[in-house]
Write an enzyme that holds these catalytic residues in place. Structure first.
Site, PDB file in Angstrom:
ATOM      1  N   SER A 113      68.391  76.033  62.030  1.00  0.00           N
ATOM      2  CA  SER A 113      67.674  74.915  62.656  1.00  0.00           C
ATOM      3  C   SER A 113      66.216  74.997  62.256  1.00  0.00           C
ATOM      4  CB  SER A 113      67.773  75.029  64.181  1.00  0.00           C
ATOM      5  OG  SER A 113      66.848  74.165  64.799  1.00  0.00           O
TER       6      SER A 113
ATOM      7  N   TYR B 233      66.936  80.115  71.619  1.00  0.00           N
ATOM      8  CA  TYR B 233      67.590  79.341  70.555  1.00  0.00           C
ATOM      9  C   TYR B 233      66.917  79.644  69.212  1.00  0.00           C
ATOM     10  CZ  TYR B 233      69.365  75.157  68.099  1.00  0.00           C
ATOM     11  OH  TYR B 233      69.964  74.304  67.207  1.00  0.00           O
TER      12      TYR B 233
ATOM     13  N   VAL C 172      83.958  81.315  68.905  1.00  0.00           N
ATOM     14  CA  VAL C 172      83.372  82.020  67.750  1.00  0.00           C
ATOM     15  C   VAL C 172      82.635  83.302  68.160  1.00  0.00           C
ATOM     16  CG1 VAL C 172      83.147  79.987  66.250  1.00  0.00           C
ATOM     17  CG2 VAL C 172      81.247  80.621  67.770  1.00  0.00           C
TER      18      VAL C 172
ATOM     19  N   ALA D 134      83.885  71.952  64.857  1.00  0.00           N
ATOM     20  CA  ALA D 134      84.201  70.735  64.076  1.00  0.00           C
ATOM     21  C   ALA D 134      84.741  69.613  64.948  1.00  0.00           C
ATOM     22  CB  ALA D 134      85.212  71.076  62.981  1.00  0.00           C
ATOM     23  N   SER D 135      84.697  69.770  66.279  1.00  0.00           N
ATOM     24  CA  SER D 135      85.272  68.734  67.141  1.00  0.00           C
ATOM     25  C   SER D 135      84.380  67.509  67.243  1.00  0.00           C
ATOM     26  CB  SER D 135      85.505  69.304  68.536  1.00  0.00           C
ATOM     27  OG  SER D 135      84.274  69.766  69.055  1.00  0.00           O
TER      28      SER D 135
ATOM     29  N   ASN E 209      79.050  76.465  61.825  1.00  0.00           N
ATOM     30  CA  ASN E 209      78.248  75.408  62.441  1.00  0.00           C
ATOM     31  C   ASN E 209      78.205  75.455  63.964  1.00  0.00           C
ATOM     32  OD1 ASN E 209      77.285  72.401  62.678  1.00  0.00           O
ATOM     33  ND2 ASN E 209      79.244  72.467  63.757  1.00  0.00           N
TER      34      ASN E 209
ATOM     35  N   ASN F 250      59.669  76.427  68.746  1.00  0.00           N
ATOM     36  CA  ASN F 250      59.490  75.257  69.609  1.00  0.00           C
ATOM     37  C   ASN F 250      59.350  75.745  71.043  1.00  0.00           C
ATOM     38  OD1 ASN F 250      59.330  72.434  69.879  1.00  0.00           O
ATOM     39  ND2 ASN F 250      61.432  72.326  70.613  1.00  0.00           N
TER      40      ASN F 250
ATOM     41  N   ALA G 194      65.314  82.344  68.313  1.00  0.00           N
ATOM     42  CA  ALA G 194      65.691  83.699  67.876  1.00  0.00           C
ATOM     43  C   ALA G 194      67.099  83.682  67.291  1.00  0.00           C
ATOM     44  CB  ALA G 194      65.624  84.668  69.058  1.00  0.00           C
TER      45      ALA G 194
ATOM     46  N   ILE H  61      68.608  65.679  64.922  1.00  0.00           N
ATOM     47  CA  ILE H  61      69.804  64.981  64.452  1.00  0.00           C
ATOM     48  C   ILE H  61      70.506  64.335  65.649  1.00  0.00           C
ATOM     49  CG2 ILE H  61      71.983  65.232  63.163  1.00  0.00           C
ATOM     50  CD1 ILE H  61      69.462  66.056  61.522  1.00  0.00           C
TER      51      ILE H  61
HETATM   52  P1  NAP Z   1      77.250  69.443  69.331  1.00  0.00           P
HETATM   53  O1  NAP Z   1      77.459  67.994  69.081  1.00  0.00           O
HETATM   54  O2  NAP Z   1      76.830  69.908  70.669  1.00  0.00           O
HETATM   55  O3  NAP Z   1      78.605  70.218  68.887  1.00  0.00           O
HETATM   56  C1  NAP Z   1      78.694  71.599  69.048  1.00  0.00           C
HETATM   57  C2  NAP Z   1      79.993  72.074  68.464  1.00  0.00           C
HETATM   58  O4  NAP Z   1      80.066  73.496  68.598  1.00  0.00           O
HETATM   59  C3  NAP Z   1      81.218  71.496  69.159  1.00  0.00           C
HETATM   60  O5  NAP Z   1      82.217  71.257  68.192  1.00  0.00           O
HETATM   61  C4  NAP Z   1      81.653  72.626  70.086  1.00  0.00           C
HETATM   62  O6  NAP Z   1      83.045  72.642  70.337  1.00  0.00           O
HETATM   63  C5  NAP Z   1      81.300  73.823  69.229  1.00  0.00           C
HETATM   64  N1  NAP Z   1      81.169  75.045  70.005  1.00  0.00           N
HETATM   65  C6  NAP Z   1      80.279  75.345  70.977  1.00  0.00           C
HETATM   66  N2  NAP Z   1      80.469  76.597  71.424  1.00  0.00           N
HETATM   67  C7  NAP Z   1      81.506  77.106  70.715  1.00  0.00           C
HETATM   68  C8  NAP Z   1      82.173  78.347  70.720  1.00  0.00           C
HETATM   69  N3  NAP Z   1      81.811  79.353  71.541  1.00  0.00           N
HETATM   70  N4  NAP Z   1      83.200  78.530  69.851  1.00  0.00           N
HETATM   71  C9  NAP Z   1      83.586  77.533  69.021  1.00  0.00           C
HETATM   72  N5  NAP Z   1      82.979  76.335  68.961  1.00  0.00           N
HETATM   73  C10 NAP Z   1      81.961  76.121  69.811  1.00  0.00           C
HETATM   74  O7  NAP Z   1      76.173  70.050  68.332  1.00  0.00           O
HETATM   75  P2  NAP Z   1      75.577  69.532  66.941  1.00  0.00           P
HETATM   76  O8  NAP Z   1      74.325  68.811  67.222  1.00  0.00           O
HETATM   77  O9  NAP Z   1      76.625  68.923  66.117  1.00  0.00           O
HETATM   78  O10 NAP Z   1      75.142  70.942  66.336  1.00  0.00           O
HETATM   79  C11 NAP Z   1      75.895  71.645  65.371  1.00  0.00           C
HETATM   80  C12 NAP Z   1      75.045  72.803  64.869  1.00  0.00           C
HETATM   81  O11 NAP Z   1      73.839  72.289  64.325  1.00  0.00           O
HETATM   82  C13 NAP Z   1      74.643  73.785  65.972  1.00  0.00           C
HETATM   83  O12 NAP Z   1      74.690  75.104  65.478  1.00  0.00           O
HETATM   84  C14 NAP Z   1      73.206  73.387  66.272  1.00  0.00           C
HETATM   85  O13 NAP Z   1      72.458  74.473  66.774  1.00  0.00           O
HETATM   86  C15 NAP Z   1      72.746  72.962  64.900  1.00  0.00           C
HETATM   87  N6  NAP Z   1      71.583  72.050  64.927  1.00  0.00           N
HETATM   88  C16 NAP Z   1      71.667  70.843  65.558  1.00  0.00           C
HETATM   89  C17 NAP Z   1      70.547  70.011  65.560  1.00  0.00           C
HETATM   90  C18 NAP Z   1      70.541  68.659  66.244  1.00  0.00           C
HETATM   91  O14 NAP Z   1      69.471  68.041  66.338  1.00  0.00           O
HETATM   92  N7  NAP Z   1      71.663  68.143  66.698  1.00  0.00           N
HETATM   93  C19 NAP Z   1      69.369  70.427  64.928  1.00  0.00           C
HETATM   94  C20 NAP Z   1      69.339  71.668  64.304  1.00  0.00           C
HETATM   95  C21 NAP Z   1      70.461  72.474  64.297  1.00  0.00           C
HETATM   96  P3  NAP Z   1      83.709  71.842  71.588  1.00  0.00           P
HETATM   97  O15 NAP Z   1      83.538  70.374  71.352  1.00  0.00           O
HETATM   98  O16 NAP Z   1      85.143  72.250  71.498  1.00  0.00           O
HETATM   99  O17 NAP Z   1      82.990  72.297  72.796  1.00  0.00           O
END
Ligand code: NAP
Length: 251
Positions: free
Chosen positions: A146, A159, A68, A16-17, A94, A153, A161, A192
């Protein structure tokens, strides 16, 4: 009157950061929920985020730093949430990472870390949340999968899987936890605008967007709105679904 109110409910949002997770935390807080914000990086960032939700919406918000993918840390995180708020009504699983590499050149460490964070992370949180939710008679869980977990892809086999596994997990959990009043759904975002897609070069980005009938990338807030719907009473009879938030890219 707002269409969605979550006053008195307690939510935990992993990752959630920033990005989608932060947008979710903000919308849940705006709807009146108390929110625990999880991340793994700089604790000061999470604390600032929690404080800003308290100031803006007058809700209780707590930062919880935890990996997590570490089951012990996840158990401790859920204990801390239960201690602070006394219950858990909403889990948004998430947190996620990319593990991009071509088949034949994927380091073992990337396989393990991607599955550990994306898949195991969601499972550990599902287990811990289900225990708390059963105690209070129900709840709502959303996993963030996703479009890549549905359609695949090139370059993203690990990813894909990790995210396809979340769909199987969500469907099974919806069946198993339904009798306990716990609804479990997934969202499957497309392209996104977040840090995760920020590194894409112009050509890759253009080629991805050419497959999106709505003709643009989505915003984190647009994914958050779909999640807000799924965890709210508007979706009281919705469980075991995978909701695409992808501008029709899945078609
Ligand atoms: P993001 O901006 O890279 O943010 C990822 C978040 O996950 C950050 O808050 C990060 O925390 C946290 N995180 C990473 N590893 C972690 C761990 N081991 N334990 C706890 N927290 C962890 O990603 P996003 O685009 O918002 O994506 C969020 C979700 O949506 C993901 O699951 C991603 O696969 C999915 N998604 C994204 C897209 C896209 O196009 N962006 C598309 C499909 C699905 P820190 O900031 O503290 O590192």
């Amino acid at each position: 009157m707002d269409l969605v109110r979550l006053d008195g409910r307690v939510a935990l949002v992993t990752g959630a950061s920033r990005g989608i997770g932060w947008a979710v935390a903000e919308q849940l807080a705006a709807a009146g929920a108390s929110v625990a914000l999880n991340g793994i990086g700089d604790p000061a960032v999470l604390s600032d985020r929690a404080a800003s939700l308290q100031r803006a919406y007058g809700v209780d918000a707590m930062p919880v730093v935890a990996d997590v993918g570490d089951p012990t840390a996840v158990t401790a995180m859920h204990r801390a949430v239960a201690k602070r708020f006394g219950r858990l009504d909403i889990l948004v699983s998430n947190a996620g990472i990319l593990g991009d590499a071509l088949i034949g050149m994927i380091p073992d460490a990337v396989v393990r870390e991607t599955l550990r964070v994306n898949t195991e992370g969601a499972l550990y949180n599902l287990q811990a949340a289900a225990r708390l939710m059963r105690r209070s008679g129900g709840g709502a869980i959303v996993t963030v999968s996703s479009i890549v977990g549905r359609r695949g892809n090139p370059g993203q086999v690990v990813y894909a899987a990790s995210k396809a596994a979340l769909i199987g997990m969500t469907l099974s959990a919806a069946k198993e936890l339904g009798p306990h009043g716990i609804r479990v759904n997934a969202v499957a975002p497309g392209v996104i605008e977040t840090d995760m897609t920020g590194h894409l070069d112009a050509a890759t980005r253009q080629s991805l967007l050419s497959g999106v009938p709505l003709g643009r990338a989505g915003g984190a807030g647009e994914v958050a709105s779909a999640i807000l719907f799924l965890v709210s009473d508007l979706a009281s009879y919705v469980s075991g679904q995978v909701l695409g938030v992808d501008g029709a890219m899945v078609l």
